[in-house]
Design an enzyme around this catalytic site. Sequence first.
Site, PDB file in Angstrom:
ATOM      1  N   ARG A 254       0.838  -1.209   0.000  1.00  0.00           N
ATOM      2  CA  ARG A 254       0.000   0.000   0.000  1.00  0.00           C
ATOM      3  C   ARG A 254       0.871   1.257   0.000  1.00  0.00           C
ATOM      4  O   ARG A 254       0.633   2.198  -0.760  1.00  0.00           O
ATOM      5  CB  ARG A 254      -0.914  -0.049   1.246  1.00  0.00           C
ATOM      6  N   PHE A 276      -3.643 -14.759  -6.987  1.00  0.00           N
ATOM      7  CA  PHE A 276      -3.734 -15.660  -5.828  1.00  0.00           C
ATOM      8  C   PHE A 276      -4.197 -14.815  -4.627  1.00  0.00           C
ATOM      9  O   PHE A 276      -3.543 -14.757  -3.596  1.00  0.00           O
ATOM     10  CB  PHE A 276      -2.393 -16.335  -5.514  1.00  0.00           C
ATOM     11  N   ASP A 297      -8.380 -15.687  -8.074  1.00  0.00           N
ATOM     12  CA  ASP A 297      -8.118 -16.888  -7.287  1.00  0.00           C
ATOM     13  C   ASP A 297      -8.925 -18.041  -7.881  1.00  0.00           C
ATOM     14  O   ASP A 297      -9.987 -17.823  -8.465  1.00  0.00           O
ATOM     15  CB  ASP A 297      -8.495 -16.683  -5.806  1.00  0.00           C
ATOM     16  N   ASP A 352       1.300 -13.960  -5.223  1.00  0.00           N
ATOM     17  CA  ASP A 352       1.491 -14.646  -3.935  1.00  0.00           C
ATOM     18  C   ASP A 352       0.960 -16.073  -4.037  1.00  0.00           C
ATOM     19  O   ASP A 352      -0.046 -16.412  -3.416  1.00  0.00           O
ATOM     20  CB  ASP A 352       0.765 -13.871  -2.824  1.00  0.00           C
ATOM     21  N   CYS A 392       6.353 -18.727  -0.659  1.00  0.00           N
ATOM     22  CA  CYS A 392       6.233 -19.158   0.749  1.00  0.00           C
ATOM     23  C   CYS A 392       6.783 -20.567   0.926  1.00  0.00           C
ATOM     24  O   CYS A 392       6.411 -21.270   1.851  1.00  0.00           O
ATOM     25  CB  CYS A 392       4.795 -19.038   1.240  1.00  0.00           C
TER      26      CYS A 392
HETATM   27  N1  SAH Z   1      -2.325 -13.560  -1.114  1.00  0.00           N
HETATM   28  C1  SAH Z   1      -3.191 -14.271  -0.207  1.00  0.00           C
HETATM   29  C2  SAH Z   1      -2.716 -15.673   0.097  1.00  0.00           C
HETATM   30  C3  SAH Z   1      -2.610 -16.568  -1.105  1.00  0.00           C
HETATM   31  S1  SAH Z   1      -2.617 -18.248  -0.675  1.00  0.00           S
HETATM   32  C4  SAH Z   1      -3.306 -13.479   1.093  1.00  0.00           C
HETATM   33  O1  SAH Z   1      -2.446 -12.650   1.363  1.00  0.00           O
HETATM   34  O2  SAH Z   1      -4.238 -13.707   1.839  1.00  0.00           O
HETATM   35  C5  SAH Z   1      -2.669 -19.004  -2.217  1.00  0.00           C
HETATM   36  C6  SAH Z   1      -4.001 -18.896  -2.937  1.00  0.00           C
HETATM   37  O3  SAH Z   1      -3.788 -19.418  -4.240  1.00  0.00           O
HETATM   38  C7  SAH Z   1      -5.169 -19.685  -2.361  1.00  0.00           C
HETATM   39  O4  SAH Z   1      -6.232 -18.813  -2.121  1.00  0.00           O
HETATM   40  C8  SAH Z   1      -5.551 -20.687  -3.479  1.00  0.00           C
HETATM   41  O5  SAH Z   1      -6.952 -20.845  -3.619  1.00  0.00           O
HETATM   42  C9  SAH Z   1      -4.986 -20.023  -4.685  1.00  0.00           C
HETATM   43  N2  SAH Z   1      -4.607 -20.885  -5.809  1.00  0.00           N
HETATM   44  C10 SAH Z   1      -3.909 -22.043  -5.775  1.00  0.00           C
HETATM   45  N3  SAH Z   1      -3.660 -22.486  -7.039  1.00  0.00           N
HETATM   46  C11 SAH Z   1      -4.196 -21.565  -7.880  1.00  0.00           C
HETATM   47  C12 SAH Z   1      -4.237 -21.429  -9.292  1.00  0.00           C
HETATM   48  N4  SAH Z   1      -3.664 -22.330 -10.100  1.00  0.00           N
HETATM   49  N5  SAH Z   1      -4.860 -20.358  -9.817  1.00  0.00           N
HETATM   50  C13 SAH Z   1      -5.413 -19.418  -9.017  1.00  0.00           C
HETATM   51  N6  SAH Z   1      -5.407 -19.498  -7.674  1.00  0.00           N
HETATM   52  C14 SAH Z   1      -4.803 -20.552  -7.107  1.00  0.00           C
END
Ligand code: SAH
Length: 448
Positions: A254, A276, A297, A352, A392
């Site tokens: 931000r 994600f 997502d 992410d 991660c």
């Molecule tokens: N950035 C988020 C955390 C992401 S965790 C935060 O800060 O809260 C990873 C996420 O990736 C999960 O929500 C999962 O549903 C999603 N995910 C996993 N594989 C995916 C894909 N191939 N395409 C889109 N989303 C995906």
Amino acid sequence: MTKPRNPKPQMAAKTPKAARPTATSGRSVGNPSVPGAVVNRRAVDRLRAGHLWVYASDVESITPPKLGETLLAVADNRGLFLGTALYSPSSQIALRLVSRDALDEAGWLGLLESRLRAAIARRKPMLDAANDACRLCFSEADELPGLVVDKYGDLVILQFLAKGLLDPGVAKTCVRVLRDELMLAAIMERSDPRIRELEGLPAPNLDPLWLADHARPTASAQFHLNGLVFHYDANAGQKTGAFLDQRTNYAAAREWVQKLGAAKSGVNSIRALDVFCYQGGFALHLSQVCSMVTGIDASRASLEVAERNLEANRSCITADVDWIEADAFEILRDWSQAPRSSGVSYDIIVLDPPAFAKTKRAVEGALRGYKELNLRALKMIRPGGLLVTCSCSHHVSWADLESAVASAAADASRRVRLLERRGAAPDHPVVLNLPETEYLKCLVLEVE
Ligand code: SAH
């Protein structure tokens, strides 16, 4: 912030008296009639370097604890005592050291209490009205292997991720300490089912461990991160609550956009993409400083919570926000291949993804995944824009991640300038002697 001193030395002084006499010397470790574990040279070296784990492959012989007990004295093959560990018969991590001293079950519960109090004391200065959620206890990083405690507003969620923690005395001690230290509405257990399976543990108990008011059983809570409101529902069936480890990175993203906006002096036209996005952590923070934000997502359930979170923050959000349920790889491939004139472009993209490399062997494949995502994203970032890219996976090092991004930048013919290397928020501390406590990496890059 001054951190409270490690409580270990006081406990160490108290415990030997109560301990089994065999455990203090280790002479009986290896005697099949006395519970204990003998470990090899590699394990000894790792423990001496400050680590707490012994892998099953490094255990030379073992006599399991008596029924209802969870601890084992650990010694090397000459009988030299190394400490007391929780024993996990089905796990690759067979022993998790809880003390360098001899300890009986009562001594262990005393140690658990003092270490949990110390872990909470370390977090209290990080909590306020704008941030009432955090990880109160982070397993080995707080010297409590297998114990994870998260606070979401007035709801606390415990995870017991090692067999030795299933002893009812452990849950009881945790509940007593938490009630004593914090003003809470409920304490529940929601252990990560994947780790429970790896540990060979049964599905966790879903009944609340403690409720302030039995007439109003509370399984959901509102909590705040950096002043924004989020929802947590312990009964939603999602593996995790929020990704509390990203809290400081949300705020950083931000802030960087604010600086970018000031530099561009056209704040109103800033477009952000959160790939994600889960329940909207980055997207909602960005929607306070951007004009358009899109979250992607693959999980519809997560996006439904993201939408609820958006509604709860309407009063402080200026952007148009939309959520797209899609596979990130597919949608980024399509978008980044669109002809330049009609192509989609953004001022900031956040990547992410979930942990691509859960094991060392998976790193090579993971790096291909990181490179592809970063390549697609870089092609869609406007000159002078930002890329916030995360991993991660503990097994993916800083150098691995940076070279995947560098290689993506070369292929995209973009120059990237590293503004910041960021890790997890300080309630997820890294202990240098325990390399596994470092996992989250977040690069903030300016894209020319
Ligand atoms: N950035 C988020 C955390 C992401 S965790 C935060 O800060 O809260 C990873 C996420 O990736 C999960 O929500 C999962 O549903 C999603 N995910 C996993 N594989 C995916 C894909 N191939 N395409 C889109 N989303 C995906």
